[in-house]
Design an enzyme around this catalytic site. Structure first.
Site, PDB file in Angstrom:
ATOM      1  N   LYS A   1       0.865  -1.208  -0.033  1.00 13.66           N
ATOM      2  CA  LYS A   1      -0.034  -0.003  -0.119  1.00 13.66           C
ATOM      3  C   LYS A   1       1.062   1.190  -0.035  1.00 13.66           C
ATOM      4  O   LYS A   1       2.066   1.048   0.276  1.00 13.66           O
ATOM      5  CB  LYS A   1      -0.999  -0.011   1.228  1.00 13.66           C
ATOM      6  CG  LYS A   1      -1.895  -1.142   1.375  1.00 13.66           C
ATOM      7  CD  LYS A   1      -2.664  -1.152   2.598  1.00 13.66           C
ATOM      8  CE  LYS A   1      -3.617  -2.261   2.827  1.00 13.66           C
ATOM      9  NZ  LYS A   1      -4.334  -2.229   4.039  1.00 13.66           N
ATOM     10  N   HIS A   2       0.273   2.494  -0.313  1.00 14.36           N
ATOM     11  CA  HIS A   2       1.103   3.475  -0.336  1.00 14.36           C
ATOM     12  C   HIS A   2       1.486   4.082   1.218  1.00 14.36           C
ATOM     13  O   HIS A   2       0.707   3.668   2.041  1.00 14.36           O
ATOM     14  CB  HIS A   2       0.384   4.691  -0.936  1.00 14.36           C
ATOM     15  CG  HIS A   2       0.020   4.588  -2.421  1.00 14.36           C
ATOM     16  ND1 HIS A   2       0.916   4.604  -3.339  1.00 14.36           N
ATOM     17  CD2 HIS A   2      -1.194   4.218  -3.105  1.00 14.36           C
ATOM     18  CE1 HIS A   2       0.611   4.175  -4.604  1.00 14.36           C
ATOM     19  NE2 HIS A   2      -0.664   4.199  -4.471  1.00 14.36           N
ATOM     20  N   SER A   3       2.482   4.716   1.315  1.00 12.13           N
ATOM     21  CA  SER A   3       3.018   5.154   2.551  1.00 12.13           C
ATOM     22  C   SER A   3       2.277   6.044   3.103  1.00 12.13           C
ATOM     23  O   SER A   3       1.515   7.153   2.291  1.00 12.13           O
ATOM     24  CB  SER A   3       4.514   5.784   2.286  1.00 12.13           C
ATOM     25  OG  SER A   3       5.540   4.989   1.971  1.00 12.13           O
TER      26      SER A   3
END
Length: 670
Positions: A303-305
């Site tokens: 997932k994105h940071s």
């Protein structure tokens, strides 16, 4: 690709937060049988991989349901009235302090300078010798910081850091220790061991390695004359040679340089060979993008940071932008060499950019989950919208200053080593001016209620001092020019930093650095073309750019996630993010070019095929996300392995679809 997901992704994120020419004629005449044979071979390989993944990763006998490692979660939850979800553990807090009520605060070690959040209150039981107990679910994605305070005196009792395991059962014992000095001890005890939630990823990786080894061994056998002759006796020799050449032999030749589709009829056919490493790199980024957009097995590193830092999901979009830049130069050079006018090409560039923006706004817009698309709520920025704007600016810039590509001059003393840069000095001047605008607006634009030059997430970050300053100038510009209702409503920062204002990671200010990244991709394309057939010179320049950009990233970040001058940040598309990912991109081309295009050790299969049809695969995976066989009802929706199996199968299917379309010569060009 934050912000590109339609309804299912929006609902998923809300739940996580707790809320809602002649060669063509020959192929047509005699290549169909070979294509069918090759198609069956690849289809069987992908199907076998999917079945094997399903068999090894699907539920049944896994630690998650095993009686010895972790008892059924339902029984445990019923006792404490806590229903555990994915990436959670059960923590039982035992307060043995006489006459003291405790307030337990929690924070994640990944939440930089965050204020503590109340986790639970544990009152004194009122009976000496009988501790009071409170049950609470804690996150297992990252390490946890727990602070226990005396509720009345607001005095810290103890603080500890601990990394909990998924579906584990733990006890936190808070008691007095009588060792001459009256101290309070806080000890964590493991009641039931957690499961190994990363095991499915390891199994999937081993399956992938096994497939690579099997294909490499098959290729080795086919290279042996004795084995080849034996095969030739069993089946038609011509069909065998065609299968070997098309699937395991030398790189195939397409009709033009760059781009992601076969050339249309608006210009004559191109003659130069196509660089397969470019399409392979694009395909790698695209399939990785499909995988993470479909969920990536619900693992945090897919997932994105939340804000600063990098995860696997943060790599794919910049790489796609980078390779788009390479394709712009390669394809434009080929088209101009065929005699097409700049005016006609300018119209093509404008039309393609317009179509990309329209597809992003009206086909894959995430606001459809709110009902029929309404202009009052339509999201204006987006992935395809940014690609459209970036493509237009970079393509027009290259078109305006286009010069004939110099002939190879390996033996001429007058040639200088930096001609790929010197010949592009007007473009570099424009790019440096754009970057100066980004730096000026980011660090000097006054933002009401926020510090000038603020780069933080807002919310509970920075000890909650600037809750509505998410993204600083970048967020302010989007909200000022586009309005809150027309930008992304569920940024990744909301999960960890509890931000409440809308913020769009594909916003206006970040588009400047997207253009910079695409232009660095143009530079890679110029190296490939200016030094054609000079492999050593190409590899030296790829290495130099990789190191140069890497050193810039080191200087900007101080080799720190949060303490640098300009941290790596996907939401902001910070310049350090661009230099870091561009450095990685040059390194990947440094590996791919000699392997794929020079030595022919790998044809780029299977990533080459989606790389040739990138727009179709991207739009298709968005539109058909919720349809079978890309998604089905899971037996256990809180199981990483079931989500991972589903996402791997869905990604493999898009590879198979791209392969079939390639063999049928079906390409979607805009």
């Amino acid at each position: 690709m934050t912000g590109a997901r339609p309804c299912a992704a929006e609902e998923r994120r809300s739940r996580e937060r707790g809320s809602c020419g002649g060669a063509a004629a020959e192929a047509a005449a005699g290549g169909m049988d070979g294509a069918r044979g090759a198609g069956r071979a690849l289809a069987a390989l992908l199907l076998a991989a999917s079945v094997l993944s399903a068999a090894l990763l699907a539920p049944g006998g896994s630690p998650e349901h095993g009686a010895e490692v972790a008892p059924p979660r339902a029984d445990l939850d019923k006792k404490r009235h806590v229903e555990l979800k994915m990436d959670q553990a059960l923590l039982l807090i035992h307060n043995e302090l006489h006459g003291t009520n405790l307030t337990v605060y929690w924070n994640s070690e990944r939440c930089y300078h965050c204020s503590f959040q109340v986790l639970v209150n544990v009152s004194w039981s009122g009976k000496p010798g009988k501790p009071s107990t409170a049950a609470v679910a804690v996150s297992t994605q990252h390490g946890s910081i727990l602070q226990l305070n005396d509720t009345v005196e607001e005095k810290e009792v103890c603080r500890l850091e601990y990394k909990f395991g998924e579906f584990g059962n733990y006890s936190l014992l808070v008691k007095h220790v009588h060792n001459g000095v009256n101290e309070i001890a806080c000890d964590v005890v493991v009641n039931k061991n957690p499961i190994d939630s990363n095991l499915p990823v390891c199994v999937a990786f081993l399956i992938g390695v096994a497939i690579i080894i099997a294909v490499s061994f098959l290729r080795f056998l086919l290279s042996l004359d004795d084995f080849h002759n034996w095969i030739s006796k069993a089946i038609n020799s011509r069909e065998t040679d065609r299968l070997i050449n098309s699937e395991l032999g030398s790189p195939s030749r397409a009709d033009s340089l760059g781009g992601d589709t076969q050339p249309g009829g608006w210009c004559p056919p191109a003659s130069p060979p196509r660089l397969r490493c470019v399409d392979t790199f694009r395909g790698i980024a695209l399939i990785l993008m499909v995988f993470v957009n479909y969920g990536g097995g619900k693992y945090w590193y897919f997932k994105h940071s939340s804000w600063n830092g990098l995860t696997v999901a943060d790599l794919v979009f910049p790489w796609f932008v980078f390779i788009m830049g390479s394709s712009i130069f390669l394809s434009m050079t080929s088209i101009l060499q065929r005699g097409c006018s700049k005016l006609k090409l300018m119209g093509k560039i404008g039309w393609r950019s317009f179509l990309l923006i329209c597809i992003g706004m009206f086909i894959v817009n995430p606001n459809y989950c709110l009902g029929p698309l309404s202009w009052d709520k339509v999201r204006i920025p987006g992935v395809l919208q940014r690609l459209g704007v970036t493509y237009f600016v970079v393509a027009v810039l290259e078109l305006i200053f286009a010069k004939p590509v110099p002939e190879s001059c390996a033996s001429e003393r007058s040639c200088f080593s930096l001609r790929d840069i010197i010949f592009s000095w007007p473009q570099w001047l424009f790019i440096l001016m754009l970057e100066s605008i980004w730096l000026g607006l980011t660090f000097f634009l006054p933002v009401p209620g926020c510090p000038t030059g603020y780069l933080g997430p807002g919310g509970i970050g920075d000890l909650g001092k600037y809750p509505n300053c998410t993204g600083g100038a970048a967020g302010y510009i989007d909200r000022l020019l586009l309005g809150d209702d027309h930008i992304y409503q569920h940024p990744s920062s909301a999960v960890l930093y509890h931000t409440e204002v809308a913020y769009d990671p594909e916003g206006i200010l970040g588009t400047i650095n997207s253009i910079v990244m695409a232009f660095l991709g143009v530079q890679a394309g110029k190296i490939l073309l200016y030094y054609k057939d000079q492999t050593k010179d190409i590899l030296i320049r790829f290495t130099a750019w990789c190191c140069f950009l890497g050193l810039i990233s080191i200087a900007l970040t101080k080799i720190s996630e949060n303490e640098g001058f300009i941290p790596i940040n996907k939401n902001l598309w910070s310049i350090s993010y661009v230099t870091t990912l561009s450095s990685f991109a040059f390194f990947i081309l440094l590996i791919l070019y000699p392997i794929v295009d020079v030595k022919g050790l790998w044809t780029g299969t299977p990533f080459f095929y989606p790389g040739m049809n990138s727009i179709l695969v991207y739009v298709g995976h968005e539109v058909f996300e919720n349809y079978f066989p890309f998604q089905w009802k899971l037996g256990d929706n809180q199981s990483h392995k079931e989500h991972l199996t589903q996402n791997i199968v869905a990604s493999a299917l898009w590879v198979l679809i791209a392969y079939i379309l390639y063999k049928k010569k079906v390409f979607w060009k805009i």
